[in-house]
Each structure stands twice: as C-alpha cells, then as structure tokens.
Write an enzyme that holds these catalytic residues in place. Structure first.
Site, PDB file in Angstrom:
ATOM      1  N   HIS A  47      -0.952 -15.025   3.799  1.00 31.55           N
ATOM      2  CA  HIS A  47      -0.764 -13.882   4.676  1.00 31.55           C
ATOM      3  C   HIS A  47       0.230 -12.937   4.006  1.00 31.55           C
ATOM      4  O   HIS A  47       1.145 -13.383   3.319  1.00 31.55           O
ATOM      5  CB  HIS A  47      -0.234 -14.321   6.044  1.00 31.55           C
ATOM      6  N   HIS A  69       2.992  -6.058   9.417  1.00 30.27           N
ATOM      7  CA  HIS A  69       1.815  -6.712   8.857  1.00 30.27           C
ATOM      8  C   HIS A  69       0.615  -6.509   9.758  1.00 30.27           C
ATOM      9  O   HIS A  69       0.732  -6.167  10.933  1.00 30.27           O
ATOM     10  CB  HIS A  69       2.079  -8.205   8.660  1.00 30.27           C
ATOM     11  N   CYS A  76      -4.844  -8.164   5.619  1.00 34.47           N
ATOM     12  CA  CYS A  76      -3.390  -7.993   5.540  1.00 34.47           C
ATOM     13  C   CYS A  76      -2.919  -7.652   4.128  1.00 34.47           C
ATOM     14  O   CYS A  76      -1.961  -6.891   3.944  1.00 34.47           O
ATOM     15  CB  CYS A  76      -2.677  -9.242   6.052  1.00 34.47           C
TER      16      CYS A  76
END
Length: 326
Positions: free
Chosen positions: A41, A53, A115
């Site tokens: 991530h 994010h 992301c």
C-alpha cells in the site's frame, strides 16, 4: 541496518522500532510503502505524522488523510521514492499540495488509478504503478502462453483476469499469486531515433548526453554506485573505484574492471546510492576493497545476484535490487 530489517520482519517489537526509525526520517512529500501480506500500500507523507492515500474501505474508495501509525498497523513501512533516480521530484510543499487537492476523490481502478499511481502522481506528476505493470505482464504472459501452445483456456484466463482487474477492485491479492516477485519497471517513452540517448523517461541529443556523463564522471568519488539506464527498461550497475575505473558484474557472470567510458556507452550515467537512507554505508576504501575482492569471480543470477545486487553488496553490505526484488 540490514540486520535490523531482518529482525523487524520476524519480531513485532523490532518491527515497531524499525517503523519508528522510518517515521523519524520522513520528510514532507516522501512516498511511503506499507508492506502488506501480498501487496504494498502506498501513501504520501504530508507532515505532523499524517499521510494522504487512496484507500478502499467497505467497498468504497476515497482519498483521505490518516495518521501514519493507523495506516501502518502491524506491517513494515519504508520510505520509497523509487522514481527519484529517473524522474525529477517536485518540491515537498508542492507534493503535499497536490495530495491535499485530491482529498475526497472517489475514482479508483486497480490497473490505472490505485494507491501507487496516486502517490507517484503527487511526487512526480506521473501515474505509474510497478504492481499494476507486473500484473499486466503476468496476464499477458498467460494469454501468450495459451496462444503459443494452442490452449484456449489459458488465453481466456489471461484476458479474463486482466478484464476483471481493469473493471473492478478485485485482484489485489492476485498481484502476487505467482510468487512474491516484484519487478521494477522504469518509466520511459519510445522513439525511433537512433541518434538520441535515453534519460529519465525522455530522449537527449548526443552532445547533452556527453555533458551529462562528463559531469557524473567528474563528481564520482570512490565507492559511489553508478547506474547506467539501458534501452528496454533496465539498468546496469557498477562501483566506481577511482581514476576513471569501475568494477561491475557482467551478464556472463564475470566481475570485471573497465573504464567508465567503456561501460557508459550511449546511456546516461548517474550516481545512485539509493540505499544510503535506509542501510549502513561502508567506508569508501572498504567498498572498493569488497569490489576488488570479487574480480574474476563467475556467478550470476538475474533474480538473486545481478549487477545491482553486486553493487549494493559492495557499498551497503546487503545484496539488494530494485529491478528484481524477492
């Protein structure tokens, strides 16, 4: 530092201490990689312990601001501005401004707007994701294998999974279903001109390329790592050992000493000691000594011991490769 990393992978308490070290080094605009079980991530550090994010929660995707520690959870974190070596980063305050400008955005696509795409857009104004590139490559490989072997189901699987990943948020865990190999693909543009030299995603005329390489050769100090981006999206790496010489691992497996200008070819050389921020740096004389100690050795493995592994082992004491990370 390498030992700390290994301990952090195995022990929760060590992992927390490792992340605290990363947290202390964070600067506004840094990209943070949170190493989840099967994927990574990504977020942008915006200061005061906060990150922005693109995240999916209960089936809904949103760009939002959260605390560093809330996003980290029990996972390891690293500062990873991996495109800095080939793409100019924007100033920290502008990166933060770009991240804040997208808060509330609900657009998401695993293959084109995940992301990692968001984080790289904030820092470099480039929407790029290694994970998505890898997944696309795997799917294309499955489909190609099906066509080559005359097995229609393989073609269907490759194309079908690719379609699912472009149309839905499903497939994150599929990213590494064929192992935990993460391939780094450099951002580059194509050109049919053979009289141009390749640089950070662009093309440069020969005179400018020569000046760039002369500057690099002048700035080099013993122990520096040199990156030579080649055509096709990969880079060759070498250790500068002084007086215009480098030591490097060739594709045939031999560690060899050559002149800087013989190695650079039509590439654009750059000094890239990218692990210095997170790994221990050996004294320069020790780096050169380690490189010389391997001269004449015959060993090569694209995945576990390539030219970049050799270079980082010499400088940082750990064999690491951004291009092929296991």
């Amino acid at each position: 530092m390498a030992l700390d990393y290994v301990r952090a992978m195995l022990r929760p308490n060590a992992r927390r201490r490792y992340n605290e070290g990363v947290f202390d080094r964070c600067k506004e605009g840094d990209l943070l990689e949170f190493h989840r079980r099967l994927y990574s991530h990504w977020a942008v550090y915006v200061g005061d312990g906060m990150v922005i994010h693109r995240i999916e929660v209960n089936g809904r995707v949103k760009i939002r601001e959260d605390r560093f520690w809330d996003v980290a959870g029990n996972d390891m974190v690293s500062i990873n501005n991996y495109l800095d070596s080939i793409k100019a980063a924007k100033p920290g305050h502008e990166i933060v401004q770009r991240a804040r400008s997208r808060q509330g955005d609900t657009c998401y696509n695993l293959m084109s707007k995940n992301c990692e795409h968001f984080a790289n857009w904030c820092r470099y104004d480039v929407t790029f994701s290694r994970q998505a590139t890898l997944a696309t490559t795997v799917n294309a490989g499955i489909a190609a294998a099906g066509m080559a072997t005359g097995i229609p189901p393989l073609v269907a699987i490759g194309l079908g999974v690719q379609w699912l990943m472009t149309k839905t948020s499903w497939g994150v865990s599929y990213m590494y279903a064929y192992g935990t190999v993460k391939m780094s693909f450099f951002v580059s543009s194509s050109s049919s001109s053979s009289s141009m030299s390749r640089t950070s995603g662009n093309w440069m005329n020969p005179s400018d390329a020569r000046r760039n390489n002369e500057d690099v050769a002048f700035q080099c100090t013993e122990g520096d790592l040199l990156q030579f981006p080649r055509e096709g999206g990969f880079s060759h790496w070498a250790v500068y050992v002084g007086r215009g010489w480098v030591i490097h691992l060739l594709d045939d497996g031999k560690v060899q000493k050559d002149r800087f200008w013989d190695v650079v070819g039509d590439s654009l050389a750059k000094i890239n000691n990218y692990l210095d921020g997170e790994m221990n740096v050996l004294p320069r004389e020790e780096i050169v000594k380690r490189a010389r100690s391997k001269l004449g050795e015959m060993e090569y493995n694209l995945v576990s011991y390539n030219c970049e592994h050799f270079a980082t082992w010499c400088r940082n004491g750990v064999a690491r490769s951004q291009q092929v990370c296991i």
